[in-house]
Design a protein around this motif. Sequence first.
Motif, short mmCIF file in Angstrom:
data_model
loop_
_atom_site.label_atom_id
_atom_site.label_comp_id
_atom_site.label_asym_id
_atom_site.label_seq_id
_atom_site.Cartn_x
_atom_site.Cartn_y
_atom_site.Cartn_z
N LEU A 103 0.79 -1.23 0.00
CA LEU A 103 0.00 0.00 0.00
C LEU A 103 0.83 1.29 0.00
O LEU A 103 0.48 2.22 -0.74
CB LEU A 103 -0.98 -0.01 1.18
N PRO A 104 1.89 1.43 0.80
CA PRO A 104 2.63 2.70 0.75
C PRO A 104 3.14 3.05 -0.64
O PRO A 104 3.08 4.21 -1.06
CB PRO A 104 3.79 2.47 1.73
N GLY A 105 3.63 2.05 -1.37
CA GLY A 105 4.11 2.31 -2.72
C GLY A 105 3.00 2.67 -3.68
O GLY A 105 3.11 3.62 -4.46
N LEU A 106 1.91 1.92 -3.64
CA LEU A 106 0.80 2.17 -4.57
C LEU A 106 0.12 3.50 -4.28
O LEU A 106 -0.19 4.27 -5.20
CB LEU A 106 -0.21 1.03 -4.47
N ALA A 107 -0.11 3.79 -2.99
CA ALA A 107 -0.79 5.04 -2.64
C ALA A 107 0.10 6.24 -2.94
O ALA A 107 -0.38 7.26 -3.45
CB ALA A 107 -1.18 5.01 -1.16
N SER A 108 1.38 6.13 -2.63
CA SER A 108 2.30 7.24 -2.94
C SER A 108 2.41 7.44 -4.44
O SER A 108 2.48 8.58 -4.92
CB SER A 108 3.69 6.94 -2.35
N ARG A 152 2.48 0.04 9.44
CA ARG A 152 2.71 0.18 7.99
C ARG A 152 1.41 0.41 7.24
O ARG A 152 1.35 1.20 6.29
CB ARG A 152 3.44 -1.05 7.44
N LEU A 153 0.34 -0.28 7.66
CA LEU A 153 -0.94 -0.10 7.00
C LEU A 153 -1.44 1.33 7.16
O LEU A 153 -1.92 1.95 6.20
CB LEU A 153 -1.96 -1.09 7.58
N ALA A 154 -1.32 1.88 8.36
CA ALA A 154 -1.74 3.27 8.59
C ALA A 154 -0.89 4.24 7.78
O ALA A 154 -1.39 5.23 7.24
CB ALA A 154 -1.66 3.60 10.08
N TRP A 155 0.40 3.95 7.70
CA TRP A 155 1.31 4.78 6.89
C TRP A 155 0.89 4.77 5.43
O TRP A 155 0.92 5.79 4.73
CB TRP A 155 2.73 4.26 7.07
N GLY A 156 0.48 3.60 4.94
CA GLY A 156 0.03 3.48 3.55
C GLY A 156 -1.26 4.23 3.27
O GLY A 156 -1.53 4.60 2.12
N LEU A 157 -2.06 4.45 4.30
CA LEU A 157 -3.32 5.19 4.11
C LEU A 157 -3.09 6.70 3.97
O LEU A 157 -3.93 7.40 3.39
CB LEU A 157 -4.25 4.94 5.30
N LEU A 158 -1.97 7.21 4.48
CA LEU A 158 -1.75 8.65 4.51
C LEU A 158 -1.81 9.31 3.13
O LEU A 158 -2.46 10.35 2.98
CB LEU A 158 -0.42 8.97 5.21
N VAL A 186 -6.90 5.69 10.04
CA VAL A 186 -5.53 5.89 10.52
C VAL A 186 -5.51 5.88 12.06
O VAL A 186 -4.67 5.24 12.68
CB VAL A 186 -4.94 7.20 9.97
N ALA A 187 -6.47 6.60 12.66
CA ALA A 187 -6.53 6.68 14.12
C ALA A 187 -6.77 5.31 14.74
O ALA A 187 -6.17 4.97 15.78
CB ALA A 187 -7.63 7.65 14.54
N LEU A 188 -7.62 4.51 14.13
CA LEU A 188 -7.93 3.19 14.67
C LEU A 188 -6.82 2.17 14.41
O LEU A 188 -6.64 1.23 15.18
CB LEU A 188 -9.24 2.66 14.06
N THR A 189 -6.09 2.37 13.32
CA THR A 189 -5.07 1.39 12.94
C THR A 189 -3.75 1.64 13.65
O THR A 189 -3.12 0.72 14.15
CB THR A 189 -4.87 1.40 11.41
N HIS A 190 -3.31 2.91 13.66
CA HIS A 190 -2.10 3.25 14.41
C HIS A 190 -2.06 4.76 14.62
O HIS A 190 -1.62 5.50 13.73
CB HIS A 190 -0.84 2.78 13.69
N PRO A 191 -2.50 5.23 15.78
CA PRO A 191 -2.65 6.67 16.01
C PRO A 191 -1.35 7.45 15.99
O PRO A 191 -1.38 8.68 15.99
CB PRO A 191 -3.33 6.75 17.38
N ALA A 192 -0.19 6.76 15.97
CA ALA A 192 1.08 7.49 15.86
C ALA A 192 1.15 8.27 14.55
O ALA A 192 1.88 9.25 14.44
CB ALA A 192 2.25 6.52 15.95
N HIS A 193 0.37 7.84 13.55
CA HIS A 193 0.36 8.53 12.26
C HIS A 193 -0.74 9.60 12.19
O HIS A 193 -0.88 10.26 11.15
CB HIS A 193 0.15 7.53 11.12
N LEU A 201 -4.62 17.29 6.35
CA LEU A 201 -5.91 17.98 6.32
C LEU A 201 -5.71 19.50 6.37
O LEU A 201 -6.37 20.25 5.65
CB LEU A 201 -6.77 17.54 7.50
N ALA A 202 -4.77 19.93 7.22
CA ALA A 202 -4.50 21.37 7.34
C ALA A 202 -3.96 21.94 6.03
O ALA A 202 -4.34 23.04 5.61
CB ALA A 202 -3.53 21.62 8.49
N LEU A 203 -3.06 21.21 5.39
CA LEU A 203 -2.50 21.67 4.12
C LEU A 203 -3.59 21.77 3.04
O LEU A 203 -3.59 22.72 2.23
CB LEU A 203 -1.40 20.73 3.65
N ALA A 204 -4.52 20.82 3.05
CA ALA A 204 -5.63 20.88 2.10
C ALA A 204 -6.50 22.11 2.37
O ALA A 204 -6.97 22.78 1.43
CB ALA A 204 -6.47 19.62 2.18
N ALA A 205 -6.72 22.43 3.64
CA ALA A 205 -7.50 23.60 3.99
C ALA A 205 -6.79 24.88 3.56
O ALA A 205 -7.42 25.83 3.06
CB ALA A 205 -7.78 23.63 5.49
#
Length: 209
Positions: A103-108, A152-158, A186-193, A201-205
Amino acid sequence: MRSIRLAPSALLVAYGLAFAAAALGAALPAFDDHPGQLYRLWHVATFGPAPWAWDPGWWMGYPELQFYPPGFAYAGALLHLVSLRAVSLTLSYQILVWIAYLLPGLASGALLTRVLGNAWAALPGAFLALTLSGGLASGVEGGVHVGMVPARLAWGLLPLIPLAMERWSGRRGTIPSLAVLLVAAVALTHPAHLPAAAVLLALAAVARH
């Protein structure tokens, strides 16, 4: 033309699958943190998704999911249940390990393609995201080999968050539901991310204004 556009992604997936096949194989990972991750998946499938659910066979009933983020275990149990239990818990776990690796590679790659406007230009960055390891808990060594798969899964979601926010950034209206769901995942999978998700979200705003 479509096949040419998909060629960079195909190269990335081909490399990822070849590496995963060699590194993980068909056997269930049974070392480092993997047994504990599989146990949490079994815990959810057996005792339900409530974080306070007690398991009498683990630490005298310790409510495991109050300590460890439950998102990964939820995803594995959901895959098991949606398949009407045709996908076993162990196979469900193996599938999620492979997804978390890729996922990190595909999403990035998808995000960089959108930003750069060229899938070939995005390919080096996508390969870097896929193969980055070092001392990162979410890298290949920590997230796949050692078994910190939720990280890693949460990182791939970013990278999917700015993709979901793209149209909203240039228009009026409420934040897309998909972006909200991704941040929650992300919060449920690994809140460190979660701080990184908040920054995106802030950058999008900011881009919206």
